[in-house]
Write a protein that holds these residues in place. Structure first.
Motif, PDB file in Angstrom:
ATOM      1  N   ILE A 192       0.829  -1.185   0.000  1.00 47.12           N
ATOM      2  CA  ILE A 192       0.000   0.000   0.000  1.00 47.12           C
ATOM      3  C   ILE A 192       0.867   1.241   0.000  1.00 47.12           C
ATOM      4  CG2 ILE A 192      -2.097  -0.887   1.024  1.00 47.12           C
ATOM      5  CD1 ILE A 192      -0.891  -0.517   3.712  1.00 47.12           C
ATOM      6  N   LEU A 193       2.143   1.083   0.357  1.00 43.11           N
ATOM      7  CA  LEU A 193       3.060   2.210   0.457  1.00 43.11           C
ATOM      8  C   LEU A 193       3.131   2.987  -0.848  1.00 43.11           C
ATOM      9  CD1 LEU A 193       5.847   0.261   2.278  1.00 43.11           C
ATOM     10  CD2 LEU A 193       4.216   1.840   3.267  1.00 43.11           C
ATOM     11  N   ARG A 194       3.078   2.283  -1.964  1.00 43.82           N
ATOM     12  CA  ARG A 194       3.224   2.955  -3.247  1.00 43.82           C
ATOM     13  C   ARG A 194       1.923   3.018  -4.039  1.00 43.82           C
ATOM     14  NH1 ARG A 194       6.679   6.415  -4.123  1.00 43.82           N
ATOM     15  NH2 ARG A 194       6.407   6.056  -6.338  1.00 43.82           N
ATOM     16  N   HIS A 195       0.920   2.284  -3.604  1.00 44.06           N
ATOM     17  CA  HIS A 195      -0.252   2.190  -4.465  1.00 44.06           C
ATOM     18  C   HIS A 195      -1.564   2.538  -3.779  1.00 44.06           C
ATOM     19  CE1 HIS A 195       1.944   0.616  -7.860  1.00 44.06           C
ATOM     20  NE2 HIS A 195       2.598  -0.154  -7.028  1.00 44.06           N
TER      21      HIS A 195
ATOM     22  N   MET B 211       9.429  -5.837  -6.976  1.00 39.92           N
ATOM     23  CA  MET B 211       8.646  -5.865  -5.744  1.00 39.92           C
ATOM     24  C   MET B 211       7.218  -6.276  -6.088  1.00 39.92           C
ATOM     25  SD  MET B 211       7.939  -2.734  -3.086  1.00 39.92           S
ATOM     26  CE  MET B 211       7.122  -2.980  -1.516  1.00 39.92           C
ATOM     27  N   ARG B 212       6.765  -7.379  -5.530  1.00 41.40           N
ATOM     28  CA  ARG B 212       5.408  -7.881  -5.744  1.00 41.40           C
ATOM     29  C   ARG B 212       4.585  -7.644  -4.495  1.00 41.40           C
ATOM     30  NH1 ARG B 212       8.749 -11.457  -8.565  1.00 41.40           N
ATOM     31  NH2 ARG B 212       8.159 -11.711 -10.768  1.00 41.40           N
ATOM     32  N   GLN B 213       3.424  -7.000  -4.675  1.00 45.18           N
ATOM     33  CA  GLN B 213       2.597  -6.615  -3.539  1.00 45.18           C
ATOM     34  C   GLN B 213       1.187  -7.190  -3.665  1.00 45.18           C
ATOM     35  OE1 GLN B 213       3.052  -2.325  -2.589  1.00 45.18           O
ATOM     36  NE2 GLN B 213       4.078  -2.216  -4.580  1.00 45.18           N
ATOM     37  N   ASP B 214       0.729  -7.763  -2.585  1.00 39.87           N
ATOM     38  CA  ASP B 214      -0.641  -8.256  -2.489  1.00 39.87           C
ATOM     39  C   ASP B 214      -1.375  -7.334  -1.510  1.00 39.87           C
ATOM     40  OD1 ASP B 214      -3.002  -9.597  -2.232  1.00 39.87           O
ATOM     41  OD2 ASP B 214      -2.127 -11.480  -1.524  1.00 39.87           O
ATOM     42  N   ILE B 215      -2.259  -6.480  -2.036  1.00 37.48           N
ATOM     43  CA  ILE B 215      -2.897  -5.426  -1.250  1.00 37.48           C
ATOM     44  C   ILE B 215      -4.362  -5.761  -1.020  1.00 37.48           C
ATOM     45  CG2 ILE B 215      -3.406  -2.956  -1.131  1.00 37.48           C
ATOM     46  CD1 ILE B 215      -1.190  -2.642  -3.339  1.00 37.48           C
ATOM     47  N   ARG B 216      -4.795  -5.684   0.224  1.00 43.31           N
ATOM     48  CA  ARG B 216      -6.199  -5.907   0.577  1.00 43.31           C
ATOM     49  C   ARG B 216      -6.733  -4.644   1.261  1.00 43.31           C
ATOM     50  NH1 ARG B 216      -3.796 -10.913   1.176  1.00 43.31           N
ATOM     51  NH2 ARG B 216      -4.940 -12.676   0.276  1.00 43.31           N
TER      52      ARG B 216
ATOM     53  N   THR C 153     -14.300  -6.132   0.885  1.00 46.78           N
ATOM     54  CA  THR C 153     -12.844  -6.251   0.740  1.00 46.78           C
ATOM     55  C   THR C 153     -12.465  -6.378  -0.721  1.00 46.78           C
ATOM     56  OG1 THR C 153     -12.639  -7.335   2.889  1.00 46.78           O
ATOM     57  CG2 THR C 153     -10.825  -7.640   1.342  1.00 46.78           C
ATOM     58  N   THR C 154     -11.491  -5.567  -1.150  1.00 44.09           N
ATOM     59  CA  THR C 154     -10.958  -5.658  -2.503  1.00 44.09           C
ATOM     60  C   THR C 154      -9.502  -6.080  -2.435  1.00 44.09           C
ATOM     61  OG1 THR C 154     -10.298  -3.315  -2.524  1.00 44.09           O
ATOM     62  CG2 THR C 154     -12.503  -3.868  -3.354  1.00 44.09           C
ATOM     63  N   ARG C 155      -9.053  -6.758  -3.476  1.00 43.03           N
ATOM     64  CA  ARG C 155      -7.666  -7.253  -3.509  1.00 43.03           C
ATOM     65  C   ARG C 155      -7.003  -6.792  -4.796  1.00 43.03           C
ATOM     66  NH1 ARG C 155      -5.743 -13.611  -2.973  1.00 43.03           N
ATOM     67  NH2 ARG C 155      -3.480 -13.230  -3.184  1.00 43.03           N
ATOM     68  N   THR C 156      -5.796  -6.287  -4.673  1.00 43.37           N
ATOM     69  CA  THR C 156      -5.037  -5.795  -5.821  1.00 43.37           C
ATOM     70  C   THR C 156      -3.640  -6.379  -5.790  1.00 43.37           C
ATOM     71  OG1 THR C 156      -6.248  -3.698  -5.725  1.00 43.37           O
ATOM     72  CG2 THR C 156      -4.248  -3.746  -7.071  1.00 43.37           C
TER      73      THR C 156
END
Length: 352
Positions: free
Chosen positions: A2-5, A171-176, A184-187
Motif C-alpha cells: 500500500i506504500l506505493r499504491h 517488488m510484488r505486492q498483495d494489497i487488501r 474487501t478488494t484485492r489488488t
C-alpha cells in the motif's frame, strides 16, 4: 505494498579558461594514476569478496570506496597523484589501514590488503526510558556508537555496491483494502526498479531532499523507508536513538523516534534489528506518524542473497497495514498488504 499504491489520504553561466592558467586535458590526465590490489583474509589468505575498500588521501581530499569482486580484487581509476592509505571496512571487525602509499602519475599502485581478525566487542544493556541521542550526542554512549557505526558499514558497502553493479529488483505486492460499502478488494501490484550505477548519487540526493520536505510520503503515497535512509548520520539530526539496547534471540535491537513531531508530511518511529554476530540488518519495524499519532505500521525482513561469488544482505519480504483516521473512516476501514522482493542481473558495470 500500500506504500506505493494506496493513497494515504484516501485509504549557464559561462566559464572562460585561458591557456596560461588552466592545464590541457592531456596534462590533467597525465597527473592521474590508479590503485588496485586484492583483499585477503588475515588468517588464511582467502580472497574477500564484496568487501568495502576505501582510498583515503593522506592529506586533504575526498575518500572513495569500492567493493571487491568475487576474487577479492579492487581498483580505483583516475586517482590524482599523491599519498594515500587503503582501508578495509569489514563489518563486525576493527578497521585496518595500509601504510602511506604513493600514487604516481600515469602508473598503477598495486597493494595487497589483509582483513583484521579483531572483532568489535559490545555489551548489550537493558533498555531504559529517558534520554534519546542525536548524531551530535551519540559519542556519549560508547557501545551504542560502536553498534551504530558497525551497522552503517553494511549500508556503506551496499551503497558502494550500487555504484558498481547494475541489477533489477522486482517488488510484488498483495494489497487488501476493506471498505464499508464495497467490502474487501484485492489488488496485485508489480514494481520493477533497475539500479543504474551512474544515477545512484543523484537519486539519493533527490530522495533525501524529498524526505526532508515531505517525510515518508511521495505525491500522496506512503514511502517504504530504506536502510540507507535510517543508518545515516543525517537521519539522526531530526531523529534519535534510545541510549541503550537489548540483545534478543541473537540480535541487537535499536529503537529510534523523531526528535519532535513533523508539522507537515509523514514521520516514522521504530526499531532496527541487527545480527549480534555479523551486525548486518535483520529486520526493520516502524510506525507511520501524522504528528505524534501512528496510523500505519510496516516491517521489512532482510536476507542474504548470492551475489558476485559472495552474499549481500538485501530486503526480502515484509508487510504492513494502514488505519484510516478522521473523515477517511467514512468510506474505508483499513488496508493491509504483504510484499516480496526478487533480484536479478548483477552486472558489474559502474565506474571505480
Amino acid at each position: 505494498m500500500i506504500l506505493r499504491h494506496l493513497r494515504a489520504a484516501g485509504l549557464a553561466a559561462a566559464l572562460l579558461l585561458f591557456a596560461s592558467s588552466a592545464p590541457s586535458l592531456a596534462a590533467a590526465q597525465d597527473a592521474l594514476g590508479a590503485a588496485e590490489g586484492v583483499a585477503r583474509d588475515a588468517a588464511d589468505g582467502a580472497p574477500l569478496p564484496l568487501l568495502l575498500v576505501r582510498l583515503l588521501p593522506a592529506g586533504q581530499g575526498t575518500a572513495r570506496g569500492v567493493v571487491t569482486d568475487a576474487e577479492g580484487r579492487f581498483r580505483f581509476e583516475g586517482v590524482p597523484a599523491g599519498e594515500y592509505r587503503l582501508q578495509v571496512e569489514q563489518i563486525g571487525f576493527e578497521r585496518t589501514q595500509s601504510p602511506v602509499l604513493r600514487v604516481r602519475p600515469g602508473q598503477t599502485l598495486v597493494h595487497e590488503l589483509r582483513g583484521s581478525a579483531r572483532p568489535v566487542q559490545l555489551e548489550a544493556v537493558t533498555v531504559q526510558g529517558g534520554r534519546c541521542l542525536t548524531a551530535d550526542q551519540l559519542a556519549s554512549d560508547g557501545d551504542l556508537a560502536a553498534l551504530w557505526n558497525e551497522a552503517k558499514k553494511g549500508v556503506e558497502t551496499r551503497r558502494a555496491f550500487n555504484l558498481q553493479y547494475r541489477y533489477t529488483r522486482i517488488m510484488r505486492q498483495d494489497i487488501r483494502a476493506r471498505w464499508r460499502i464495497r467490502g474487501t478488494t484485492r489488488t496485485m501490484k508489480v514494481d520493477t526498479f533497475v539500479n543504474k550505477p551512474d544515477s545512484v548519487l543523484v537519486r539519493e540526493q533527490r530522495r533525501r531532499a524529498r524526505l526532508r520536505a515531505e517525510g515518508y510520503m511521495d505525491g500522496g503515497y506512503l514511502t517504504l523507508p530504506q536502510e540507507t535512509d535510517l543508518l545515516d548520520d543525517e537521519f539522526l539530526r531530526d531523529h534519535c536513538l534510545e541510549p541503550s539496547f537489548d540483545e534478543v534471540e541473537g540480535a541487537y535491537v535499536l529503537r529510534f523516534r523523531p526528535v519532535r513531531p513533523r508539522r507537515e508530511g509523514v514521520g516514522i518511529r521504530g526499531v532496527i534489528t541487527v545480527d549480534a554476530q555479523s551486525y548486518l540488518i535483520r529486520r526493520l519495524d516502524f510506525d507511520y506518524l501524522r504528528g505524534d499519532r501512528a496510523f500505519g505500521s510496516t516491517y521489512v525482513v532482510y536476507e542474504d542473497r548470492g551475489v558476485a561469488g559472495s552474499t549481500l544482505r538485501l530486503p526480502a519480504r515484509g508487510g504492513g497495514s494502514i488505519r484510516p483516521g478522521g473523515v477517511e473512516r467514512v468510506a474505508a476501514l483499513g488496508a493491509s498488504s504483504t510484499f516480496t522482493f526478487d533480484y536479478s542481473g548483477f552486472d558489474r558495470t559502474g565506474p571505480e
